[in-house]
Scaffold this motif. Structure first.
Motif, mmCIF file in Angstrom:
data_model
loop_
_atom_site.group_PDB
_atom_site.id
_atom_site.type_symbol
_atom_site.label_atom_id
_atom_site.label_comp_id
_atom_site.label_asym_id
_atom_site.label_seq_id
_atom_site.Cartn_x
_atom_site.Cartn_y
_atom_site.Cartn_z
ATOM 1 N N UNK A 17 0.831 -1.212 0.000
ATOM 2 C CA UNK A 17 0.000 0.000 0.000
ATOM 3 C C UNK A 17 0.863 1.259 0.000
ATOM 4 N N UNK A 18 2.034 1.188 0.630
ATOM 5 C CA UNK A 18 2.942 2.340 0.636
ATOM 6 C C UNK A 18 3.449 2.632 -0.772
ATOM 7 N N UNK A 19 3.734 1.582 -1.528
ATOM 8 C CA UNK A 19 4.180 1.760 -2.909
ATOM 9 C C UNK A 19 3.087 2.422 -3.747
ATOM 10 N N UNK A 20 1.852 1.979 -3.570
ATOM 11 C CA UNK A 20 0.738 2.573 -4.303
ATOM 12 C C UNK A 20 0.532 4.037 -3.894
ATOM 13 N N UNK A 21 0.700 4.329 -2.623
ATOM 14 C CA UNK A 21 0.561 5.715 -2.165
ATOM 15 C C UNK A 21 1.662 6.604 -2.729
ATOM 16 N N UNK A 22 2.860 6.055 -2.900
ATOM 17 C CA UNK A 22 3.941 6.822 -3.501
ATOM 18 C C UNK A 22 3.611 7.164 -4.947
ATOM 19 N N UNK A 23 3.041 6.206 -5.665
ATOM 20 C CA UNK A 23 2.602 6.459 -7.038
ATOM 21 C C UNK A 23 1.545 7.560 -7.056
ATOM 22 N N UNK A 24 0.603 7.479 -6.135
ATOM 23 C CA UNK A 24 -0.473 8.466 -6.026
ATOM 24 C C UNK A 24 0.084 9.878 -5.849
ATOM 25 N N UNK A 25 1.064 10.016 -4.971
ATOM 26 C CA UNK A 25 1.658 11.326 -4.696
ATOM 27 C C UNK A 25 2.483 11.812 -5.890
ATOM 28 N N UNK A 26 3.283 10.934 -6.470
ATOM 29 C CA UNK A 26 4.115 11.327 -7.609
ATOM 30 C C UNK A 26 3.264 11.766 -8.802
ATOM 31 N N UNK A 27 2.173 11.052 -9.035
ATOM 32 C CA UNK A 27 1.291 11.437 -10.139
ATOM 33 C C UNK A 27 0.615 12.773 -9.864
ATOM 34 N N UNK A 28 0.255 13.020 -8.604
ATOM 35 C CA UNK A 28 -0.310 14.324 -8.258
ATOM 36 C C UNK A 28 0.714 15.434 -8.474
ATOM 37 N N UNK A 29 1.986 15.101 -8.288
ATOM 38 C CA UNK A 29 3.066 16.073 -8.485
ATOM 39 C C UNK A 29 3.407 16.265 -9.960
ATOM 40 N N UNK A 30 2.716 15.550 -10.848
ATOM 41 C CA UNK A 30 2.891 15.743 -12.285
ATOM 42 C C UNK A 30 3.816 14.760 -12.967
ATOM 43 N N UNK A 31 4.191 13.695 -12.274
ATOM 44 C CA UNK A 31 5.114 12.710 -12.849
ATOM 45 C C UNK A 31 4.366 11.612 -13.605
ATOM 46 N N UNK A 32 5.004 11.119 -14.662
ATOM 47 C CA UNK A 32 4.537 9.920 -15.351
ATOM 48 C C UNK A 32 5.348 8.755 -14.797
ATOM 49 N N UNK A 33 4.662 7.850 -14.106
ATOM 50 C CA UNK A 33 5.339 6.802 -13.344
ATOM 51 C C UNK A 33 5.301 5.476 -14.098
ATOM 52 N N UNK A 34 6.452 4.801 -14.142
ATOM 53 C CA UNK A 34 6.522 3.469 -14.752
ATOM 54 C C UNK A 34 7.179 2.498 -13.778
ATOM 55 N N UNK A 35 6.828 1.216 -13.946
ATOM 56 C CA UNK A 35 7.353 0.183 -13.051
ATOM 57 C C UNK A 35 7.790 -1.019 -13.867
ATOM 58 N N UNK A 36 9.072 -1.321 -13.798
ATOM 59 C CA UNK A 36 9.627 -2.475 -14.497
ATOM 60 C C UNK A 36 9.394 -3.721 -13.642
ATOM 61 N N UNK A 37 8.507 -4.594 -14.108
ATOM 62 C CA UNK A 37 8.142 -5.773 -13.316
ATOM 63 C C UNK A 37 9.258 -6.812 -13.228
ATOM 64 N N UNK A 38 10.342 -6.621 -13.983
ATOM 65 C CA UNK A 38 11.476 -7.544 -13.910
ATOM 66 C C UNK A 38 12.368 -7.275 -12.703
ATOM 67 N N UNK A 39 12.201 -6.130 -12.074
ATOM 68 C CA UNK A 39 13.089 -5.748 -10.978
ATOM 69 C C UNK A 39 12.947 -6.688 -9.794
ATOM 70 N N UNK A 40 14.066 -6.873 -9.084
ATOM 71 C CA UNK A 40 14.053 -7.708 -7.877
ATOM 72 C C UNK A 40 14.687 -6.927 -6.730
ATOM 73 N N UNK A 41 15.814 -7.387 -6.240
ATOM 74 C CA UNK A 41 16.474 -6.801 -5.077
ATOM 75 C C UNK A 41 17.650 -5.923 -5.504
ATOM 76 N N UNK A 42 18.040 -4.990 -4.641
ATOM 77 C CA UNK A 42 19.210 -4.148 -4.930
ATOM 78 C C UNK A 42 20.511 -4.870 -4.598
ATOM 79 N N UNK A 43 20.430 -5.980 -3.860
ATOM 80 C CA UNK A 43 21.617 -6.750 -3.517
ATOM 81 C C UNK A 43 22.168 -6.505 -2.131
#
Length: 239
Positions: A17-43
């Motif tokens: 839900x935090x990730x979805x809320x971040x998208x909500x805020x970024x879009x309100x700020x005028x950003x076009x948000x994309x999410x690469x579903x291949x991503x995993x861990x930073x290591x």
């Protein structure tokens, strides 16, 4: 502005839900948000556990997954700090060194991106009550984030911020530290919970859900009625 999301493992699995809320805020700020579903861990977990070669394989995948020139935004100063501060060491004297350096310059923690890149401090959020803020070690020491979250919280309608004692002291989580040194970790979390309670706050807010997860467990064990909230959840409130 085009923005790529990096959603850390534990956010994806435990706090989506935090990730979805971040998208909500970024879009309100005028950003076009994309999410690469291949991503995993930073290591970072493998690296901190001493599995450096295994970690490098995961890090190399991260670099590939986030190719391009777009900004990358994450709801975790811990992951951002790891990529910024350790990837150049992991890929030192390699063909990927320059690419990794540029990657670190494009990657931002959520609150610093809003304040320092987008130059936005008021998102129109509303959350009545008294809150206290926890500076995560990664946010404060690795990403040099201190004022950005506080500027954003100061503009949340109805929210009053009270600073706790020893606000810059570690909460005791530290990833594998909490597993390897449980008694010390719990004692540090206990101290943080007591300092939060002393402010009279209804909410404990931070940039890092890993810290909040640890402190929340301690507070629930102590029977404290303080709600932990990621700053993205706060900024998505009331609208």
């Amino acid at each position: 502005m085009n923005v790529q999301l990096f959603i850390p493992c534990f956010v994806d699995q435990l706090y989506p839900s935090t990730a979805f809320n971040m998208v909500k805020v970024l879009e309100k700020a005028g950003c076009t948000v994309s999410y690469n579903t291949n991503q995993t861990c930073c290591g970072q977990p493998a690296f901190n556990a001493g599995f450096r070669e295994e970690s490098k394989q995961v890090c190399a995948k991260f670099v590939k997954d986030f190719e391009g020139s777009d900004y990358i935004v994450a709801p975790s100063a811990s992951c951002v700090g790891f990529v910024r501060n350790y990837y150049t060491k992991i890929f030192d004297n390699s063909s990927q060194h320059n690419e990794v350096k540029k990657l670190g310059e494009r990657l931002f923690e959520f609150s610093e991106f809003l304040v320092n890149v987008l130059k936005i401090e008021n998102l129109g959020a509303s959350l009545p009550g008294l809150a206290t803020y926890h500076d995560s070690c990664a946010g404060l020491r690795e990403c040099k984030i201190k004022e950005e979250p506080r500027k954003l919280l100061a503009n949340v309608k109805g929210l009053e911020l009270a600073e706790m004692n020893d606000v810059e002291t570690c909460c005791g989580f530290g990833g594998t530290f909490a597993v390897k040194f449980e008694p010390i970790s719990v004692a540090m979390g206990d101290q943080k919970a007591d300092n939060a309670q002393a402010t009279g706050a209804q909410y404990l807010i931070s940039t890092d859900l890993s810290c909040l997860m640890h402190i929340d467990g301690v507070m629930k064990n102590k029977g404290l009625d303080i709600k932990t909230m990621h700053i993205a959840d706060v900024l998505a409130s009331g609208w």
